[in-house]
Design a protein around this motif. Structure first.
Motif, mmCIF file in Angstrom:
data_model
loop_
_atom_site.group_PDB
_atom_site.id
_atom_site.type_symbol
_atom_site.label_atom_id
_atom_site.label_comp_id
_atom_site.label_asym_id
_atom_site.label_seq_id
_atom_site.Cartn_x
_atom_site.Cartn_y
_atom_site.Cartn_z
ATOM 1 N N SER A 124 43.515 61.200 36.555
ATOM 2 C CA SER A 124 42.319 60.447 36.900
ATOM 3 C C SER A 124 42.142 59.238 36.000
ATOM 4 C CB SER A 124 41.084 61.346 36.818
ATOM 5 O OG SER A 124 40.938 61.861 35.501
ATOM 6 N N SER A 125 42.385 59.405 34.694
ATOM 7 C CA SER A 125 42.202 58.293 33.772
ATOM 8 C C SER A 125 43.279 57.230 33.963
ATOM 9 C CB SER A 125 42.217 58.788 32.320
ATOM 10 O OG SER A 125 43.469 59.355 32.006
ATOM 11 N N ILE A 126 44.489 57.667 34.367
ATOM 12 C CA ILE A 126 45.562 56.696 34.593
ATOM 13 C C ILE A 126 45.221 55.808 35.784
ATOM 14 C CG2 ILE A 126 47.972 56.443 35.291
ATOM 15 C CD1 ILE A 126 48.571 59.000 33.761
ATOM 16 N N SER A 127 44.825 56.416 36.898
ATOM 17 C CA SER A 127 44.552 55.628 38.090
ATOM 18 C C SER A 127 43.298 54.787 37.932
ATOM 19 C CB SER A 127 44.428 56.552 39.308
ATOM 20 O OG SER A 127 43.361 57.462 39.115
ATOM 21 N N SER A 128 42.312 55.293 37.209
ATOM 22 C CA SER A 128 41.045 54.571 37.102
ATOM 23 C C SER A 128 41.151 53.354 36.202
ATOM 24 C CB SER A 128 39.953 55.510 36.581
ATOM 25 O OG SER A 128 40.253 55.919 35.268
ATOM 26 N N ALA A 129 42.175 53.290 35.337
ATOM 27 C CA ALA A 129 42.291 52.180 34.394
ATOM 28 C C ALA A 129 43.179 51.070 34.918
ATOM 29 C CB ALA A 129 42.830 52.688 33.057
ATOM 30 N N SER A 130 43.637 51.163 36.162
ATOM 31 C CA SER A 130 44.544 50.145 36.682
ATOM 32 C C SER A 130 44.259 49.894 38.155
ATOM 33 C CB SER A 130 46.003 50.566 36.492
ATOM 34 O OG SER A 130 46.280 51.732 37.247
ATOM 35 N N ARG A 131 44.585 48.680 38.577
ATOM 36 C CA ARG A 131 44.462 48.307 39.978
ATOM 37 C C ARG A 131 45.679 47.471 40.356
ATOM 38 N NH1 ARG A 131 41.174 51.685 40.112
ATOM 39 N NH2 ARG A 131 38.964 51.562 40.676
ATOM 40 N N THR A 132 46.052 47.488 41.611
ATOM 41 C CA THR A 132 47.165 46.680 42.099
ATOM 42 C C THR A 132 46.728 45.901 43.329
ATOM 43 O OG1 THR A 132 48.849 48.229 41.284
ATOM 44 C CG2 THR A 132 49.515 46.694 43.008
ATOM 45 N N ILE A 133 46.997 44.602 43.312
ATOM 46 C CA ILE A 133 46.769 43.745 44.471
ATOM 47 C C ILE A 133 48.146 43.267 44.915
ATOM 48 C CG2 ILE A 133 45.621 41.677 45.329
ATOM 49 C CD1 ILE A 133 43.724 41.909 42.912
ATOM 50 N N SER A 134 48.599 43.662 46.079
ATOM 51 C CA SER A 134 49.984 43.351 46.448
ATOM 52 C C SER A 134 50.142 43.129 47.947
ATOM 53 C CB SER A 134 50.915 44.485 45.995
ATOM 54 O OG SER A 134 50.593 45.695 46.668
ATOM 55 N N ASN A 135 51.203 42.388 48.271
ATOM 56 C CA ASN A 135 51.651 42.203 49.654
ATOM 57 C C ASN A 135 50.571 41.597 50.558
ATOM 58 O OD1 ASN A 135 54.242 43.445 49.099
ATOM 59 N ND2 ASN A 135 53.182 45.409 49.117
ATOM 60 N N HIS A 136 50.120 40.410 50.164
ATOM 61 C CA HIS A 136 49.159 39.668 50.980
ATOM 62 C C HIS A 136 49.730 38.285 51.277
ATOM 63 C CE1 HIS A 136 45.759 42.480 50.660
ATOM 64 N NE2 HIS A 136 46.126 42.657 49.399
ATOM 65 N N SER A 137 49.440 37.779 52.465
ATOM 66 C CA SER A 137 49.851 36.422 52.810
ATOM 67 C C SER A 137 48.835 35.806 53.760
ATOM 68 C CB SER A 137 51.245 36.410 53.446
ATOM 69 O OG SER A 137 51.240 37.134 54.667
ATOM 70 N N ASN A 138 48.659 34.479 53.626
ATOM 71 C CA ASN A 138 47.778 33.723 54.512
ATOM 72 C C ASN A 138 46.370 34.318 54.572
ATOM 73 O OD1 ASN A 138 49.859 31.801 55.692
ATOM 74 N ND2 ASN A 138 50.755 33.779 56.234
ATOM 75 N N CYS A 139 45.764 34.508 53.392
ATOM 76 C CA CYS A 139 44.423 35.084 53.363
ATOM 77 C C CYS A 139 43.660 34.620 52.121
ATOM 78 C CB CYS A 139 44.468 36.607 53.416
ATOM 79 S SG CYS A 139 45.338 37.356 52.015
ATOM 80 N N TYR A 140 42.360 34.902 52.117
ATOM 81 C CA TYR A 140 41.496 34.611 50.971
ATOM 82 C C TYR A 140 41.025 35.955 50.422
ATOM 83 C CZ TYR A 140 38.236 32.016 48.023
ATOM 84 O OH TYR A 140 37.598 31.467 46.942
ATOM 85 N N LEU A 141 41.300 36.196 49.145
ATOM 86 C CA LEU A 141 40.965 37.472 48.513
ATOM 87 C C LEU A 141 39.877 37.263 47.463
ATOM 88 C CD1 LEU A 141 44.650 38.618 47.964
ATOM 89 C CD2 LEU A 141 43.102 39.517 49.709
ATOM 90 N N PHE A 142 38.830 38.087 47.534
ATOM 91 C CA PHE A 142 37.740 38.027 46.567
ATOM 92 C C PHE A 142 37.896 39.128 45.521
ATOM 93 C CE2 PHE A 142 35.892 35.886 50.249
ATOM 94 C CZ PHE A 142 35.256 34.799 49.666
ATOM 95 N N ARG A 143 36.997 39.116 44.534
ATOM 96 C CA ARG A 143 37.019 40.124 43.471
ATOM 97 C C ARG A 143 36.804 41.532 44.017
ATOM 98 N NH1 ARG A 143 36.402 39.637 37.832
ATOM 99 N NH2 ARG A 143 35.653 41.540 36.807
ATOM 100 N N SER A 144 36.207 41.639 45.180
ATOM 101 C CA SER A 144 35.976 42.954 45.779
ATOM 102 C C SER A 144 37.269 43.698 46.080
ATOM 103 C CB SER A 144 35.161 42.816 47.070
ATOM 104 O OG SER A 144 35.798 41.926 47.971
ATOM 105 N N CYS A 145 38.415 42.993 46.083
ATOM 106 C CA CYS A 145 39.687 43.683 46.323
ATOM 107 C C CYS A 145 40.071 44.581 45.155
ATOM 108 C CB CYS A 145 40.805 42.688 46.611
ATOM 109 S SG CYS A 145 41.220 41.595 45.242
#
Length: 327
Positions: A124-145
């Motif tokens: 739980s602590s491992i997953s909660s301390a990291s995030r991945t944003i990957s494999n996006h194209s032709n889009c606008y991404l906000f902090r909510s991702c």
């Protein structure tokens, strides 16, 4: 005899190299503590790259710094080997348990060891301390991702991978439906394989490591900035150390735009006079007294002032803002 300019260049290189090298080692050491079998290959490649960097720098570092760097590298290699051994051991152990559990004579005997071993893997602590944003194209991404499972920490480490023809905006805002991400601080960013994109990263408490960027704009307020194997990148920085590039070309630097400051206590960098730049980029591919041909400062008429802070007509703004590599 080494000239004064040559000696100063070597000293500057050794200071910047050792600082960057040790920061990279510390970062990998932290990642090794929470790594699994899937991430070992990536970490092994980065350790190998560090080894190559240290080998290439041999002869240009003081003997003490050389020795300390070698010791840190060997410690990382030992940790990686220990992780490999423990991973193999866990796999074998798990296989045996699957065979034995159905034929166990006493369920009470098998249960306590499982309870004793459970805390050893803090998933739980491992997953909660990291995030991945990957494999996006032709889009606008906000902090909510960055949204995900509830965080057990106020700091999160983010990996940004394989983004193309997009805008990523991690600035805090009160206009998003997911406001919980605004209270989370970014402790470090690992960015790789980005093309034709704008990364508005905002404030990062620690370091930003970038690999393989092409035709991009990066905006960040951070402590350390290290970029490798990238072409045609405009970097707008508010930074407490000198940014480092290696195996890069057509890089242009500017200061963090005042238009993107999100709170009144943040002030844009102020130079001592109109001609002095607030930081000095270090190019590890050009260790000479002469200026590096791989980077320069953005001219006033090249600076972006109209930043794309919404998804409206973002494609037009993206096309207008990208630096475009020279062939």
């Amino acid at each position: 005899m080494i000239s004064t300019d040559g000696a100063e260049a070597l000293w500057t290189f050794s200071q910047a190299f050792t600082s960057s090298f040790q920061a990279s080692c510390s970062e990998l050491a932290i990642r090794l503590k929470v790594a699994d079998a899937d991430s070992m290959h990536s970490i092994a490649g980065e350790i190998q790259a560090l080894n190559k960097r240290l080998t290439e720098a041999t002869g240009r570092l003081p003997s003490y710094d050389q020795r300390q760097n070698e010791l840190q590298l060997k410690a990382l290699e030992r940790s990686l080997e220990e992780l490999r051994s423990s991973t193999v051991g866990k796999k074998k152990f798990a296989f045996k348990r699957k065979v034995k559990i159905p034929v166990s004579a006493s369920a009470g005997t098998a249960t306590p060891p499982a309870r004793a071993n459970a805390p050893a893997i803090p998933t739980s602590s491992i997953s909660s301390a990291s995030r991945t944003i990957s494999n996006h194209s032709n889009c606008y991404l906000f902090r909510s991702c960055l949204s995900g499972p509830s965080l057990s920490t106020d700091h999160v480490e983010v990996s940004i991978i394989s983004i193309s023809s997009s805008i990523l905006n991690l600035l805090t805002t009160t206009n998003e439906s997911t406001l919980s991400t605004n209270t989370v601080s970014l402790s470090a960013l690992h960015i790789r394989d980005i093309q034709n994109s704008i990364l508005i990263l905002g404030t990062v408490d620690g370091s930003i490591m970038l690999h393989n960027l092409t035709n991009c704009v990066v905006v960040a307020d951070c402590h350390q900035f290290r970029m490798h194997n990238s072409t045609a990148v405009d970097a707008y920085l508010d930074i407490t150390s000198n940014p480092i590039i290696e195996s890069c070309d057509q890089v242009r630097f500017g200061v963090y735009p005042s238009e993107l400051k999100t709170t009144t206590d943040q002030q844009p960098l102020v130079t001592k006079n109109d001609t002095e730049f607030p930081f000095l980029p270090q190019d590890f591919s050009h260790i000479r007294a002469t200026p590096s041909p791989n980077w320069r400062v953005l001219e006033e008429d090249e600076l972006i002032h109209d930043w794309p802070l919404s998804g409206v007509n973002y494609a037009v703004q993206l096309e207008r803002a990208l630096p475009r590599p020279q062939i």
